[in-house]
Design an enzyme around this catalytic site. Structure first.
Site, PDB file in Angstrom:
ATOM      1  NE  ARG A  80       0.017  -4.392  14.345  1.00 33.94           N
ATOM      2  CZ  ARG A  80      -1.128  -4.504  15.009  1.00 33.94           C
ATOM      3  NH1 ARG A  80      -2.120  -5.240  14.511  1.00 33.94           N
ATOM      4  NH2 ARG A  80      -1.293  -3.903  16.167  1.00 33.94           N
ATOM      5  CG  HIS A 105      -5.098   1.011  11.634  1.00 37.02           C
ATOM      6  ND1 HIS A 105      -5.625  -0.109  11.022  1.00 37.02           N
ATOM      7  CD2 HIS A 105      -5.293   0.832  12.980  1.00 37.02           C
ATOM      8  CE1 HIS A 105      -6.104  -0.927  11.946  1.00 37.02           C
ATOM      9  NE2 HIS A 105      -5.911  -0.379  13.142  1.00 37.02           N
ATOM     10  CG  HIS A 179     -10.188   1.150  14.665  1.00 34.00           C
ATOM     11  ND1 HIS A 179     -10.242   0.906  16.012  1.00 34.00           N
ATOM     12  CD2 HIS A 179      -9.126   0.446  14.197  1.00 34.00           C
ATOM     13  CE1 HIS A 179      -9.244   0.109  16.359  1.00 34.00           C
ATOM     14  NE2 HIS A 179      -8.553  -0.193  15.267  1.00 34.00           N
ATOM     15  CG  ASP A 252      -5.037  -6.800  17.570  1.00 31.92           C
ATOM     16  OD1 ASP A 252      -5.896  -6.455  16.734  1.00 31.92           O
ATOM     17  OD2 ASP A 252      -3.978  -6.164  17.755  1.00 31.92           O
ATOM     18  CD  GLU A 313     -10.117  -3.065  13.700  1.00 29.10           C
ATOM     19  OE1 GLU A 313      -9.258  -2.752  12.849  1.00 29.10           O
ATOM     20  OE2 GLU A 313      -9.829  -3.458  14.851  1.00 29.10           O
TER      21      GLU A 313
END
Length: 352
Positions: A80, A105, A179, A252, A313
């Site tokens: 982000r 992304h 991803h 996350d 990631e």
């Protein structure tokens, strides 16, 4: 080693091709020229049964309409960007907001959503696909023409290497990743709550309510983010630790590696006997346990629900352009952006 090529679908009168890299040990990796999407990774379990260990769809339309970045290349910038804007040399660039007011992304027409040019590599010990794409000056609001090359290379040691290179004709920002959602149970027989993760990280990035990093690095000691000795992903999913709850009851978060240089992440699942070893030259790994995956669709015949996959990631730190203390993601015309991550699969033999 060999490569099998077939049409996967059509988009804007162009063929979307699926390439399957097959090694001599029976492992295979399938990928598309649309979004560089990895659709399948087929590897054996402890009994020798070969199954798919990533989440993906069976048709192109689902990737276009439903996919939460399954298996795709992410760029120009992964993660982000706060308020979808950044400043570079005194000029403010407004990016496409595609998650509320923020940019996620690479935006709506990010690298995950375009057809790439391809070139195949095939020899005795390796098989691979090289992808090429020019992101034009102003695309999604980014400055500069950015020429990106991504290489997927499979060898006979059950190792998939992803290498990234990019050059620009104007100062810009770049932070690329893949991803893929991993599920080592094989063919999504179980969710990833029983997967064990281990890596050398002593700090993680604190997130605000909008999942943008606050800039604060938090010590992992005595938190569900301490993976230095290995822990079940379930421990974060069921935790009442505020950062886990904030992320939708799970992870996350960017975990920063303790040391600079090459670092290793190990993901394993006891029942299948499969282990994935990820080695990267990037400064962090964003751990996402698919806390927002539930929806009215199916993934290879399995109803979508939370925790079906785990993303690892490897990348630079998210929103780094707006955080002066984070390592820079600025690319100038005189330099070449380079990053590399290797994924190696193992399985315990039967009886072990």
């Amino acid at each position: 080693m060999k490569i099998i090529k077939k049409e996967f679908g059509r988009l804007h009168d162009e063929s979307v091709m699926e390439y399957t890299l097959v090694n001599d040990a029976g492992m295979s990796v399938s990928c598309l020229n649309y979004g560089c999407i990895i659709t399948k990774i087929m590897v054996p379990d402890k009994k020798g049964k070969i199954e798919n260990v990533v989440l993906g769809f069976e048709n192109l339309e689902d990737y276009i309409d439903l996919s939460p970045y399954f298996g795709s290349a992410v760029g120009r910038v992964a993660g982000r960007i706060n308020k979808a804007e950044f400043e570079l040399d005194g000029e403010v660039y407004q990016l496409t907001p595609n998650e509320g007011p923020n940019h996620l992304h690479g935006g709506k027409q990010g690298f995950h959503n375009v057809i790439w040019k391809t070139e195949t590599i095939e020899n005795e010990n390796e098989a691979g696909i090289k992808f090429f794409y020019r992101s034009k000056d102003g695309e999604e609001g980014y400055p500069g023409n950015l020429d990106t090359t991504i290489l997927y290379l499979l060898n006979n040691q059950n190792e998939l290497t992803i290498s990234y290179e990019a050059v620009t004709d104007k100062k810009t920002i770049v932070n690329l990743t893949n991803h893929s959602y991993f599920n080592l149970s094989g063919n999504i027989k179980r969710d990833c709550s029983e997967h064990i993760l281990q890596l050398e990280s002593d700090r993680f990035l604190e997130l605000g309510s909008d999942l943008i990093p606050t800039g604060r690095l938090v010590d992992v000691t005595n938190t569900p983010f301490d993976f230095r000795h290995g822990r079940l992903l379930m421990s974060g999913m069921k935790s009442d630790y505020p950062q886990n709850v904030l992320a939708g009851n799970g992870y996350d978060h960017p975990l920063t590696f303790t040391k600079k240089g090459e670092n290793t992440v190990v993901l394993s699942e006891k029942e299948s006997g499969r282990t994935l070893m990820v080695t990267t030259d990037q400064p962090c790994v964003v751990l996402y346990t698919s806390n927002q995956l539930e929806g009215p669709f199916s993934i290879s015949g399995v109803r979508a629900r939370n925790y079906l996959g785990v993303c690892l990631e490897t990348q630079g730190l998210p929103d780094a352009i707006n955080q002066p203390d984070f390592p820079s993601i600025v690319l100038i015309p005189e330099d070449v952006y380079r990053a590399q991550t290797k994924y190696r699969f193992f399985s315990n033999t039967i009886g072990v």
